[in-house]
Design an enzyme around this catalytic site. Structure first.
Site, short mmCIF file in Angstrom:
data_model
loop_
_atom_site.label_atom_id
_atom_site.label_comp_id
_atom_site.label_asym_id
_atom_site.label_seq_id
_atom_site.Cartn_x
_atom_site.Cartn_y
_atom_site.Cartn_z
N SER A 1 -9.96 -2.02 8.05
CA SER A 1 -8.94 -0.98 7.89
C SER A 1 -9.33 0.02 6.81
CB SER A 1 -7.57 -1.61 7.54
OG SER A 1 -6.53 -0.72 7.80
N LYS B 1 -3.99 3.36 12.88
CA LYS B 1 -5.41 3.44 13.22
C LYS B 1 -5.69 3.13 14.68
CE LYS B 1 -7.20 2.64 8.52
NZ LYS B 1 -5.98 2.43 7.72
N LYS C 1 -4.12 -4.95 15.03
CA LYS C 1 -4.12 -4.13 13.82
C LYS C 1 -2.94 -4.45 12.91
CE LYS C 1 -6.19 -1.37 11.25
NZ LYS C 1 -5.73 -2.29 10.19
N SER D 1 -0.97 1.05 8.62
CA SER D 1 -2.29 1.14 9.25
C SER D 1 -2.33 0.78 10.72
CB SER D 1 -3.30 0.27 8.49
OG SER D 1 -3.74 0.92 7.32
#
Length: 438
Positions: free
Chosen positions: A116, A55, A241, A52
């Site tokens: 997320s 992202k 992140k 992730s």
């Protein structure tokens, strides 16, 4: 006594190599967030899974679209089939979306950045590009535009395409997953927080309720557990992140700021001392790098404004009332360096080839403040400084300018100089000939 001095010699060597830590991860990097100067790296160019952390690219493209006016924060979105199906899978990070629901861009964005949420991420991709397949093309194009060297995007979320259960983006394989090097992840993070610093206001939000006050409300806790108020809280942490899949392992792109100094870290497939991946491992290895950065580096003025390079304080001038012009730096050069290493850098002066003739002379008239060239720095040991971007490299480069005016000589003086030069050359020729006789 020999043992005593060898101890201190070892310490100096450690400082020079800037690597008294060993991060337990397949790939890792630590950089100064202002210039992108690399302070530590481990397998930073190995292409690995990113989960992730993907992202961040979706965030970048969205914020760019917001800035250009192509997308509005209050713009509404109707849920597609793929977004609905993915959002209902609670084994993944998600906020369930209603098939007949309408959601605005801001709440979809907040769910993506804080929690997320994968369904909302695909929704944003569809808003921007019409379909996730089109959006993936944008992601790869933007990666090239940003100068990322090692990467491949196959979806907007960072999930393995298998998790889409047959609804993965067209043109990608069913078992593919996004990959990048640690250096490329750091480059992406560097661009994101420097070009869109407001992302940190959302990324640093520890908790939020999605659709608060409705039957659909869901409490969202930030997966970045290093935010100060969360379980692995770290002073100054405000982004960026996390990512976890079986393929990528435990990953984290972090950033923290203290006393005006900000650093970016990346770990891929972080492990603990027993070689096992875990949430604690990725935050522990990140803490190791940040502790090293905040404890051992300082932003220093390497060379001040109006600095003059020894033996290069002037440049010769032709056709001027003066034979030379004084030069100095327009601004100071500042850089993050290891404590005690400020004196280990030397100036490199480069004159503008368009401004000087083949003899290295400037041509009058010259105005005070005219750019003459540039000054940058390099370690005295001959090593090269490493930066994430060319723009970062330029932050340790300043203009060198004329410190005074030099007027052009009038025609009579120039004529007399020419005559003097002619007879001087003639005399030199005669002298050489006469000497040859003897």
């Amino acid at each position: 006594m020999l043992m005593f001095f060898s101890l201190f010699t070892g310490l100096n060597k450690v400082e020079a190599e800037t690597a008294p830590i060993n991060v337990n991860a397949d790939g890792a990097i630590l950089v100064d967030a202002e210039t992108g100067k690399v302070l530590y790296e481990k397998n930073a160019d190995s292409v690995l899974g990113i989960a992730s952390m993907t992202k961040m690219m979706t965030e970048y493209i969205l914020l760019d679209a917001i800035k250009s006016g192509k997308v509005k924060w209050d713009q509404e979105y109707s849920v597609s089939e793929v977004v609905y199906d993915v959002s209902q899978d609670r084994s993944l990070s998600n906020v369930p979306l209603r098939a007949d629901g309408k959601y605005n861009v801001r709440e979809l964005y907040e769910a993506m950045v804080i929690y997320s949420a994968n369904g909302t991420t695909i929704a944003l991709a569809e808003i921007i590009a019409g379909s996730e397949s089109n959006f993936v093309k944008l992601m790869n194009e933007k990666g090239k535009e940003l100068g990322l060297a090692d990467f491949k995007f196959v979806n907007s979320t960072g999930l393995n395409n298998v998790d889409y259960k047959g609804l993965h983006p067209e043109g990608t394989e069913a078992t593919e997953e996004n990959v990048m090097s640690a250096r490329a992840v750091a480059q992406l993070a560097f661009h994101l927080i420097n070009e869109f610093p407001d992302v940190l206001k959302t990324a640093s939000t520890p908790k939020m309720t999605f659709r608060e006050g409705t039957d659909d409300q869901i409490k969202m806790e930030n997966w970045n557990w290093m935010l100060p108020s969360l379980v692995f809280g770290y002073e100054g942490m405000d982004g960026l992140k996390t990512g976890t899949t079986d393929f990528a392992g435990y990953c984290f792109a972090g950033t923290a700021m203290r006393d005006g100094k900000r650093y970016i870290t990346v770990v891929q497939n972080a492990k603990d001392s027993e070689g096992k991946g875990s949430y604690e491992a990725r935050f522990g290895e990140t803490r190791k790098m940040l502790d090293f950065a905040f404890g051992n580096f300082t932003k220093e003025e390497i060379f001040p404004k109006n600095y003059q390079v020894k033996k290069q304080k002037t440049v010769p001038v032709t056709k001027g009332k003066e034979d030379n012009v004084k030069i100095h730096t327009k601004e100071a050069i500042n850089m993050v360096v290891l404590n005690g290493q400020k004196e280990n850098y030397q100036p490199i002066l480069v004159l503008d080839k368009k401004k000087v003739n083949k003899n290295g002379e400037l041509t009058a008239p010259i105005k005070k403040g005219d750019k003459i060239g540039t000054l940058t720095i390099e370690p005295k040991n001959g090593e090269k400084l490493s930066f994430l971007t060319a723009e970062g490299q330029k932050k340790v480069q300043v203009d060198v300018i004329a410190a005074e005016d030099v007027e052009k000589s009038n025609w009579f003086v120039l004529m007399m100089r020419g005559i003097g030069g002619f007879f001087g050359s003639l005399w030199d020729g005669i002298s050489s000939t006469v000497k040859g006789w003897f």
